[in-house]
Design an enzyme around this catalytic site. Sequence first.
Site, short mmCIF file in Angstrom:
data_model
loop_
_atom_site.label_atom_id
_atom_site.label_comp_id
_atom_site.label_asym_id
_atom_site.label_seq_id
_atom_site.Cartn_x
_atom_site.Cartn_y
_atom_site.Cartn_z
N SER A 249 43.80 0.64 115.04
CA SER A 249 44.79 -0.30 114.49
C SER A 249 45.35 0.26 113.18
CB SER A 249 44.16 -1.66 114.20
OG SER A 249 44.19 -2.48 115.34
N LYS B 124 33.40 -4.18 107.95
CA LYS B 124 33.73 -3.14 108.94
C LYS B 124 34.77 -2.18 108.37
CE LYS B 124 34.27 -4.94 113.04
NZ LYS B 124 34.94 -5.58 114.21
N LYS C 140 40.62 -12.74 109.96
CA LYS C 140 40.50 -13.09 111.38
C LYS C 140 41.32 -14.32 111.65
CE LYS C 140 38.13 -11.40 114.88
NZ LYS C 140 37.64 -10.03 114.94
N LYS D 53 42.84 -7.40 107.37
CA LYS D 53 43.05 -6.93 108.74
C LYS D 53 42.04 -7.58 109.67
CE LYS D 53 44.98 -4.00 111.60
NZ LYS D 53 45.17 -5.17 112.49
N ASN E 193 38.01 -5.59 127.79
CA ASN E 193 38.62 -4.39 127.24
C ASN E 193 37.57 -3.47 126.62
OD1 ASN E 193 39.88 -3.47 124.29
ND2 ASN E 193 41.07 -2.90 126.08
N1 GLU Z 1 39.44 -7.61 116.92
C1 GLU Z 1 38.98 -6.28 116.64
C2 GLU Z 1 37.73 -6.29 115.79
O1 GLU Z 1 37.00 -7.26 115.77
C3 GLU Z 1 40.08 -5.40 116.10
C4 GLU Z 1 40.68 -5.85 114.81
C5 GLU Z 1 41.91 -5.04 114.40
O2 GLU Z 1 42.28 -4.12 115.10
O3 GLU Z 1 42.48 -5.37 113.35
O4 GLU Z 1 37.37 -5.32 115.18
#
Ligand code: GLU
Length: 427
Positions: A356, A92, A104, A68, A219
């Site tokens: 998410s 994370k 990513k 993710k 955002n």
């Molecule tokens: N781009 C966000 C992050 O760095 C969200 C990633 C997501 O929702 O999968 O955590």
Amino acid sequence: MLHSTLSDANLRLEKALRYVTISNDAIERLKYPKASLCVSIPVRMDDGSLRVFQGYRVRYDDTRGPTKGGVRFHPNVSLDEVQSLAFWMTFKCAALNLPFGGAKGGITINPKDFSKFELERLSRGYVDAIANFIGPDVDIPAPDVYTNPMIMGWMMDQYSIIRRKITPAVVTGKPISMGGSLGRETATAMGAFFVIHTLMEKLGRTSTDLTVAIQGFGNAGGVLAELLAKANYRVVAVSDSQGGIYAKTGLDIPSIRQYKESSRGIKAVYCEGTVCNIVEHRVITNAELLELDVDILIPAALENQITEENAPRIKAPYIFEVANGPVTSAADEILEQRGIQVFPDILVNAGGVTVSYFEWVQNRSGYYWSLNEVNSRLQERIVEETNRIWDLSQDLGISMRTAAYVHALNRLEDAVQAKGTRDYYMS
Ligand code: GLU
């Protein structure tokens, strides 16, 4: 020596490994990205020409579930950057106990140079190029720097066209009308707000008159500024990529957001209805913002903002990383020696990926939650993990960053153990 962001990210892992007993199997797995895909995306431009752009998708580790992570559109996107960001996503998701690994993606462009038509063709072209690499049970993209719900909607739509079935769970951060979750757009800021509030309370600092400087007004930074101001924090400085503004007595954040939306710039203004008047403020650079004498500094833009060069001049006693990787590992050492506490990205900005996850769950069950339900589940989860990481840092006498990595590593190790390690097979 060529310095890579990924090797810098790996230094955090090495530091955390001093405080956990973890199998060699897990360490070996986590050293390298599982798969990295580099693609060329041909796009028909509005003037009729064909241009080809470079895109990436990296799946770092899937021990705990499908991978993710967001997709960013930015001129600095490189394979090294995307791999580092995928590495951070792995930790994370584990830190927040989400059933996901880390990934990513990115495209090396400046989206401000593109028309809406071109952006749509580019987003769809990206999905054409990576369609076999993603999927609701494999890898799930989401928004990141300079991508938004509309772009996520195009990506989901393109994937559905390729697969010949509506597949909302392949992408999160979509428009609500296409299966997005209520509260996803504000989730990163909301999560950061809960973390800041929880930790400030532990540190015995109440919000009234705590001064705050925020780098980045997108955002995450913009919404967070508003939440903090509403809760009586004094937001004295904000900035966007063009520069920042400072007012000692505090800024009127809703007015600045309104102005930014209509003009794409930031100015210290006070708005009544559609009429905005400029109020007294100082214009500052992004570099100056980072060195302001405030209680709380919030880098909410890009990585590598606080380095060994400016770390000796940082004055804020508390730094909350809302961007991914804004403090380098060399800067970390300097800040720690100077008694400045850094609260890490993999906790502070985890609200986005947490909601998410909620969106993915809603897509798969076909049942949609109220905004209240989303926000209260987010609060419950992020406060619980903040408390655990705090307790770990107190018990082991380590920084919050190292504690967050230790916490995540313990969960990753459990998943590796469950599949069998050397100890299991050889005993
Ligand atoms: N781009 C966000 C992050 O760095 C969200 C990633 C997501 O929702 O999968 O955590």
